[in-house]
Design a protein around this motif. Structure first.
Motif, PDB file in Angstrom:
ATOM      1  N   ARG A  48     -12.208  49.618-106.096  1.00 30.89           N
ATOM      2  CA  ARG A  48     -11.465  50.804-105.675  1.00 30.89           C
ATOM      3  C   ARG A  48     -11.716  51.932-106.675  1.00 30.89           C
ATOM      4  N   ASP A  49     -11.609  53.142-106.191  1.00 28.42           N
ATOM      5  CA  ASP A  49     -11.797  54.314-107.038  1.00 28.42           C
ATOM      6  C   ASP A  49     -10.825  54.265-108.211  1.00 28.42           C
ATOM      7  N   GLY A  50     -11.344  54.487-109.423  1.00 28.58           N
ATOM      8  CA  GLY A  50     -10.509  54.504-110.616  1.00 28.58           C
ATOM      9  C   GLY A  50     -10.309  53.146-111.259  1.00 28.58           C
ATOM     10  N   MET A  51     -10.922  52.107-110.702  1.00 29.03           N
ATOM     11  CA  MET A  51     -10.811  50.760-111.267  1.00 29.03           C
ATOM     12  C   MET A  51     -11.486  50.702-112.621  1.00 29.03           C
ATOM     13  N   SER A  52     -11.003  49.838-113.498  1.00 28.21           N
ATOM     14  CA  SER A  52     -11.612  49.721-114.821  1.00 28.21           C
ATOM     15  C   SER A  52     -12.747  48.697-114.799  1.00 28.21           C
ATOM     16  N   THR A  53     -13.657  48.841-115.752  1.00 27.42           N
ATOM     17  CA  THR A  53     -14.751  47.870-115.856  1.00 27.42           C
ATOM     18  C   THR A  53     -14.196  46.497-116.207  1.00 27.42           C
ATOM     19  N   ARG A  54     -13.091  46.439-116.913  1.00 28.90           N
ATOM     20  CA  ARG A  54     -12.451  45.156-117.242  1.00 28.90           C
ATOM     21  C   ARG A  54     -12.001  44.440-115.963  1.00 28.90           C
ATOM     22  N   GLN A  55     -11.429  45.187-115.031  1.00 30.68           N
ATOM     23  CA  GLN A  55     -10.996  44.602-113.756  1.00 30.68           C
ATOM     24  C   GLN A  55     -12.203  44.124-112.941  1.00 30.68           C
ATOM     25  N   ILE A  56     -13.262  44.897-112.962  1.00 36.27           N
ATOM     26  CA  ILE A  56     -14.473  44.513-112.233  1.00 36.27           C
ATOM     27  C   ILE A  56     -15.078  43.268-112.867  1.00 36.27           C
ATOM     28  N   PHE A  57     -15.124  43.210-114.196  1.00 32.22           N
ATOM     29  CA  PHE A  57     -15.617  42.037-114.900  1.00 32.22           C
ATOM     30  C   PHE A  57     -14.843  40.792-114.467  1.00 32.22           C
ATOM     31  N   ALA A  58     -13.522  40.898-114.408  1.00 26.64           N
ATOM     32  CA  ALA A  58     -12.687  39.757-114.017  1.00 26.64           C
ATOM     33  C   ALA A  58     -12.990  39.318-112.588  1.00 26.64           C
ATOM     34  N   ARG A  59     -13.208  40.270-111.697  1.00 26.29           N
ATOM     35  CA  ARG A  59     -13.544  39.935-110.305  1.00 26.29           C
ATOM     36  C   ARG A  59     -14.888  39.233-110.215  1.00 26.29           C
ATOM     37  N   VAL A  60     -15.870  39.751-110.962  1.00 25.79           N
ATOM     38  CA  VAL A  60     -17.198  39.125-110.950  1.00 25.79           C
ATOM     39  C   VAL A  60     -17.077  37.696-111.460  1.00 25.79           C
ATOM     40  N   ARG A  61     -16.391  37.518-112.537  1.00 27.49           N
ATOM     41  CA  ARG A  61     -16.252  36.173-113.118  1.00 27.49           C
ATOM     42  C   ARG A  61     -15.538  35.226-112.157  1.00 27.49           C
ATOM     43  N   ARG A  62     -14.499  35.708-111.506  1.00 33.35           N
ATOM     44  CA  ARG A  62     -13.753  34.885-110.539  1.00 33.35           C
ATOM     45  C   ARG A  62     -14.647  34.474-109.367  1.00 33.35           C
ATOM     46  N   GLU A  63     -15.395  35.435-108.830  1.00 29.71           N
ATOM     47  CA  GLU A  63     -16.287  35.128-107.706  1.00 29.71           C
ATOM     48  C   GLU A  63     -17.419  34.207-108.140  1.00 29.71           C
ATOM     49  N   LEU A  64     -17.949  34.430-109.321  1.00 32.11           N
ATOM     50  CA  LEU A  64     -19.026  33.590-109.840  1.00 32.11           C
ATOM     51  C   LEU A  64     -18.523  32.165-110.067  1.00 32.11           C
ATOM     52  N   HIS A  65     -17.286  32.040-110.505  1.00 35.56           N
ATOM     53  CA  HIS A  65     -16.691  30.722-110.732  1.00 35.56           C
ATOM     54  C   HIS A  65     -16.627  29.923-109.429  1.00 35.56           C
ATOM     55  N   LYS A  66     -16.384  30.604-108.321  1.00 34.43           N
ATOM     56  CA  LYS A  66     -16.346  29.940-107.009  1.00 34.43           C
ATOM     57  C   LYS A  66     -17.724  29.395-106.633  1.00 34.43           C
ATOM     58  N   GLU A  67     -18.770  30.079-107.080  1.00 33.04           N
ATOM     59  CA  GLU A  67     -20.133  29.701-106.729  1.00 33.04           C
ATOM     60  C   GLU A  67     -20.724  28.670-107.692  1.00 33.04           C
ATOM     61  N   ASP A  68     -20.540  28.891-108.987  1.00 35.19           N
ATOM     62  CA  ASP A  68     -21.169  28.032-109.989  1.00 35.19           C
ATOM     63  C   ASP A  68     -20.419  28.169-111.308  1.00 35.19           C
ATOM     64  N   ARG A  69     -19.675  27.143-111.675  1.00 38.64           N
ATOM     65  CA  ARG A  69     -18.846  27.198-112.884  1.00 38.64           C
ATOM     66  C   ARG A  69     -19.661  27.394-114.154  1.00 38.64           C
ATOM     67  N   CYS A  70     -20.827  26.773-114.218  1.00 33.38           N
ATOM     68  CA  CYS A  70     -21.661  26.910-115.422  1.00 33.38           C
ATOM     69  C   CYS A  70     -22.090  28.358-115.619  1.00 33.38           C
ATOM     70  N   LEU A  71     -22.484  29.007-114.530  1.00 37.38           N
ATOM     71  CA  LEU A  71     -22.883  30.413-114.627  1.00 37.38           C
ATOM     72  C   LEU A  71     -21.689  31.286-115.020  1.00 37.38           C
ATOM     73  N   ALA A  72     -20.535  30.950-114.499  1.00 34.76           N
ATOM     74  CA  ALA A  72     -19.326  31.733-114.814  1.00 34.76           C
ATOM     75  C   ALA A  72     -19.042  31.692-116.314  1.00 34.76           C
ATOM     76  N   HIS A  73     -19.308  30.557-116.936  1.00 39.53           N
ATOM     77  CA  HIS A  73     -19.075  30.449-118.376  1.00 39.53           C
ATOM     78  C   HIS A  73     -20.131  31.228-119.171  1.00 39.53           C
ATOM     79  N   ARG A  74     -21.311  31.374-118.605  1.00 44.59           N
ATOM     80  CA  ARG A  74     -22.365  32.136-119.298  1.00 44.59           C
ATOM     81  C   ARG A  74     -22.184  33.635-119.148  1.00 44.59           C
TER      82      ARG A  74
END
Length: 79
Positions: A48-74
């Protein structure tokens, strides 16, 4: 890819959201192209407009965790 959305970096600087940066980072940590496509698509739809990079980072990590836990940790801010 011009999204027209502005995000806020940790420094307070505002920049245009670029899903290509997420894809590049995921490529560097060894994610497969299909995982990259799914994660980028799901994250980009939630940005969403005005979102922080920290919030986006958390979303990426959460979605990546659903796909591959090892990658999420990297995946981290230095990747």
């Amino acid at each position: 890819m011009a999204s027209g959305l502005t995000i806020v970096k940790s420094t307070g600087q505002t920049v245009e959201f670029d899903p290509g940066k997420i894809a590049g980072t995921l490529r560097r940590i060894g994610a497969k192209p299909e995982i990259i496509a799914h994660v980028v698509d799901r994250v980009a739809r939630g940005v969403r407009d005005g979102m922080s990079t920290r919030q986006i980072f958390a979303r990426v990590r959460r979605e990546l965790h659903k796909e591959d836990r090892c990658l999420a940790h990297r995946y981290n801010l230095k990747a």
